[in-house]
Design a protein around this motif. Sequence first.
Motif, PDB file in Angstrom:
ATOM      1  N   ILE A  16       0.868  -1.182   0.000  1.00  0.00           N
ATOM      2  CA  ILE A  16       0.000   0.000   0.000  1.00  0.00           C
ATOM      3  C   ILE A  16       0.899   1.223   0.000  1.00  0.00           C
ATOM      4  CG2 ILE A  16      -1.644   1.348   1.364  1.00  0.00           C
ATOM      5  CD1 ILE A  16      -2.812  -1.294   2.330  1.00  0.00           C
ATOM      6  N   ASP A  17       0.625   2.130  -0.893  1.00  0.00           N
ATOM      7  CA  ASP A  17       1.533   3.273  -1.003  1.00  0.00           C
ATOM      8  C   ASP A  17       1.381   4.233   0.167  1.00  0.00           C
ATOM      9  OD1 ASP A  17      -0.159   5.498  -1.514  1.00  0.00           O
ATOM     10  OD2 ASP A  17       0.067   5.340  -3.662  1.00  0.00           O
ATOM     11  N   ARG A  18       2.399   5.033   0.360  1.00  0.00           N
ATOM     12  CA  ARG A  18       2.479   5.907   1.525  1.00  0.00           C
ATOM     13  C   ARG A  18       1.355   6.929   1.568  1.00  0.00           C
ATOM     14  NH1 ARG A  18       6.798   5.967   4.565  1.00  0.00           N
ATOM     15  NH2 ARG A  18       6.779   8.194   4.919  1.00  0.00           N
ATOM     16  N   SER A  19       0.766   7.261   0.424  1.00  0.00           N
ATOM     17  CA  SER A  19      -0.301   8.255   0.437  1.00  0.00           C
ATOM     18  C   SER A  19      -1.532   7.737   1.186  1.00  0.00           C
ATOM     19  CB  SER A  19      -0.684   8.658  -0.983  1.00  0.00           C
ATOM     20  OG  SER A  19      -1.248   7.565  -1.679  1.00  0.00           O
ATOM     21  N   THR A  20      -1.751   6.444   1.165  1.00  0.00           N
ATOM     22  CA  THR A  20      -2.857   5.843   1.902  1.00  0.00           C
ATOM     23  C   THR A  20      -2.436   5.475   3.320  1.00  0.00           C
ATOM     24  OG1 THR A  20      -3.723   4.957  -0.160  1.00  0.00           O
ATOM     25  CG2 THR A  20      -4.559   3.987   1.848  1.00  0.00           C
ATOM     26  N   ALA A  21      -1.212   5.026   3.458  1.00  0.00           N
ATOM     27  CA  ALA A  21      -0.728   4.567   4.756  1.00  0.00           C
ATOM     28  C   ALA A  21      -0.663   5.689   5.787  1.00  0.00           C
ATOM     29  CB  ALA A  21       0.645   3.918   4.596  1.00  0.00           C
ATOM     30  N   GLY A  22      -0.589   6.932   5.353  1.00  0.00           N
ATOM     31  CA  GLY A  22      -0.561   8.054   6.286  1.00  0.00           C
ATOM     32  C   GLY A  22      -1.787   8.093   7.178  1.00  0.00           C
ATOM     33  N   TYR A  23      -2.924   7.713   6.639  1.00  0.00           N
ATOM     34  CA  TYR A  23      -4.154   7.687   7.431  1.00  0.00           C
ATOM     35  C   TYR A  23      -4.043   6.667   8.559  1.00  0.00           C
ATOM     36  CZ  TYR A  23      -9.070   7.685   8.638  1.00  0.00           C
ATOM     37  OH  TYR A  23     -10.253   7.802   9.326  1.00  0.00           O
ATOM     38  N   ILE A  24      -3.542   5.480   8.223  1.00  0.00           N
ATOM     39  CA  ILE A  24      -3.398   4.430   9.233  1.00  0.00           C
ATOM     40  C   ILE A  24      -2.378   4.851  10.288  1.00  0.00           C
ATOM     41  CG2 ILE A  24      -2.740   2.026   9.609  1.00  0.00           C
ATOM     42  CD1 ILE A  24      -3.648   1.527   6.669  1.00  0.00           C
ATOM     43  N   THR A  25      -1.300   5.467   9.850  1.00  0.00           N
ATOM     44  CA  THR A  25      -0.284   5.955  10.776  1.00  0.00           C
ATOM     45  C   THR A  25      -0.883   6.978  11.737  1.00  0.00           C
ATOM     46  OG1 THR A  25       1.497   5.560   9.219  1.00  0.00           O
ATOM     47  CG2 THR A  25       1.916   7.195  10.931  1.00  0.00           C
ATOM     48  N   ALA A  26      -1.707   7.866  11.215  1.00  0.00           N
ATOM     49  CA  ALA A  26      -2.333   8.890  12.057  1.00  0.00           C
ATOM     50  C   ALA A  26      -3.222   8.270  13.121  1.00  0.00           C
ATOM     51  CB  ALA A  26      -3.122   9.860  11.186  1.00  0.00           C
ATOM     52  N   VAL A  27      -3.977   7.255  12.755  1.00  0.00           N
ATOM     53  CA  VAL A  27      -4.848   6.574  13.722  1.00  0.00           C
ATOM     54  C   VAL A  27      -4.003   5.962  14.846  1.00  0.00           C
ATOM     55  CG1 VAL A  27      -6.444   4.642  14.040  1.00  0.00           C
ATOM     56  CG2 VAL A  27      -6.696   6.159  12.071  1.00  0.00           C
ATOM     57  N   ALA A  28      -2.919   5.305  14.473  1.00  0.00           N
ATOM     58  CA  ALA A  28      -2.041   4.705  15.481  1.00  0.00           C
ATOM     59  C   ALA A  28      -1.405   5.779  16.369  1.00  0.00           C
ATOM     60  CB  ALA A  28      -0.960   3.873  14.807  1.00  0.00           C
ATOM     61  N   ALA A  29      -0.990   6.874  15.767  1.00  0.00           N
ATOM     62  CA  ALA A  29      -0.367   7.958  16.542  1.00  0.00           C
ATOM     63  C   ALA A  29      -1.355   8.571  17.531  1.00  0.00           C
ATOM     64  CB  ALA A  29       0.191   9.029  15.609  1.00  0.00           C
ATOM     65  N   GLU A  30      -2.609   8.696  17.120  1.00  0.00           N
ATOM     66  CA  GLU A  30      -3.622   9.222  18.036  1.00  0.00           C
ATOM     67  C   GLU A  30      -3.828   8.289  19.222  1.00  0.00           C
ATOM     68  OE1 GLU A  30      -7.202  10.397  15.991  1.00  0.00           O
ATOM     69  OE2 GLU A  30      -6.024  11.474  14.497  1.00  0.00           O
ATOM     70  N   ALA A  31      -3.814   7.003  18.961  1.00  0.00           N
ATOM     71  CA  ALA A  31      -3.954   6.037  20.062  1.00  0.00           C
ATOM     72  C   ALA A  31      -2.771   6.159  21.016  1.00  0.00           C
ATOM     73  CB  ALA A  31      -4.045   4.621  19.503  1.00  0.00           C
ATOM     74  N   LEU A  32      -1.568   6.255  20.475  1.00  0.00           N
ATOM     75  CA  LEU A  32      -0.376   6.409  21.324  1.00  0.00           C
ATOM     76  C   LEU A  32      -0.451   7.696  22.146  1.00  0.00           C
ATOM     77  CD1 LEU A  32       2.304   5.226  18.749  1.00  0.00           C
ATOM     78  CD2 LEU A  32       1.735   4.083  20.910  1.00  0.00           C
ATOM     79  N   VAL A  50       3.136  15.203   5.773  1.00  0.00           N
ATOM     80  CA  VAL A  50       1.775  15.492   5.304  1.00  0.00           C
ATOM     81  C   VAL A  50       1.746  15.560   3.785  1.00  0.00           C
ATOM     82  CG1 VAL A  50      -0.075  17.202   5.314  1.00  0.00           C
ATOM     83  CG2 VAL A  50       1.075  16.629   7.436  1.00  0.00           C
ATOM     84  N   VAL A  51       2.778  16.122   3.179  1.00  0.00           N
ATOM     85  CA  VAL A  51       2.850  16.241   1.726  1.00  0.00           C
ATOM     86  C   VAL A  51       2.956  14.850   1.111  1.00  0.00           C
ATOM     87  CG1 VAL A  51       4.219  17.150  -0.186  1.00  0.00           C
ATOM     88  CG2 VAL A  51       3.954  18.489   1.917  1.00  0.00           C
ATOM     89  N   GLY A  52       2.221  14.611   0.042  1.00  0.00           N
ATOM     90  CA  GLY A  52       2.293  13.334  -0.651  1.00  0.00           C
ATOM     91  C   GLY A  52       1.252  12.332  -0.213  1.00  0.00           C
ATOM     92  N   ASN A  53       0.375  12.718   0.676  1.00  0.00           N
ATOM     93  CA  ASN A  53      -0.698  11.837   1.130  1.00  0.00           C
ATOM     94  C   ASN A  53      -1.992  12.208   0.417  1.00  0.00           C
ATOM     95  OD1 ASN A  53       0.079  10.064   3.606  1.00  0.00           O
ATOM     96  ND2 ASN A  53       1.156  11.995   3.859  1.00  0.00           N
ATOM     97  N   LEU A  54      -2.903  11.254   0.352  1.00  0.00           N
ATOM     98  CA  LEU A  54      -4.244  11.584  -0.119  1.00  0.00           C
ATOM     99  C   LEU A  54      -4.813  12.633   0.824  1.00  0.00           C
ATOM    100  CD1 LEU A  54      -5.629   8.008  -0.865  1.00  0.00           C
ATOM    101  CD2 LEU A  54      -4.922   9.729  -2.511  1.00  0.00           C
ATOM    102  N   PRO A  55      -5.728  13.493   0.355  1.00  0.00           N
ATOM    103  CA  PRO A  55      -6.247  14.556   1.228  1.00  0.00           C
ATOM    104  C   PRO A  55      -6.755  14.057   2.579  1.00  0.00           C
ATOM    105  CG  PRO A  55      -6.912  14.979  -1.014  1.00  0.00           C
ATOM    106  CD  PRO A  55      -6.252  13.616  -1.013  1.00  0.00           C
ATOM    107  N   VAL A  56      -7.477  12.950   2.588  1.00  0.00           N
ATOM    108  CA  VAL A  56      -7.992  12.454   3.871  1.00  0.00           C
ATOM    109  C   VAL A  56      -6.838  12.040   4.794  1.00  0.00           C
ATOM    110  CG1 VAL A  56      -8.337  10.052   3.144  1.00  0.00           C
ATOM    111  CG2 VAL A  56      -9.772  11.029   4.940  1.00  0.00           C
ATOM    112  N   GLY A  57      -5.778  11.483   4.240  1.00  0.00           N
ATOM    113  CA  GLY A  57      -4.609  11.123   5.039  1.00  0.00           C
ATOM    114  C   GLY A  57      -3.877  12.348   5.550  1.00  0.00           C
TER     115      GLY A  57
END
Length: 79
Positions: A16-32, A50-57
């Motif tokens: 999965i490319d980094r533009s989508t993975a940023g969203y998942i990373t953000a969810v994990a960071a919020e939990a931490l 932040v640059v290079g992610n899909l807008p939602v990410g």
Amino acid sequence: MIIATDSIKIGEDAGIDRSTAGYITAVAAEALTRLGRLDAAEALLATHPVVGNLPVGAIRLARSRALLDLTPAAQLSGG
């Protein structure tokens, strides 16, 4: 939080490319952040600019960074 961090690894393994993975990373960071593991949250967010992610990410990453910056412990340490 474990599901979110496992999802990051599974996503990377699946290509999965980094533009989508940023969203998942953000969810994990919020939990931490909510668990008080601010250094771990900061380190995780640093892996996704932040640059290079899909807008939602990008929005979710920015939100996660803001949440981290607004924690009382982060404010006391100057972060």
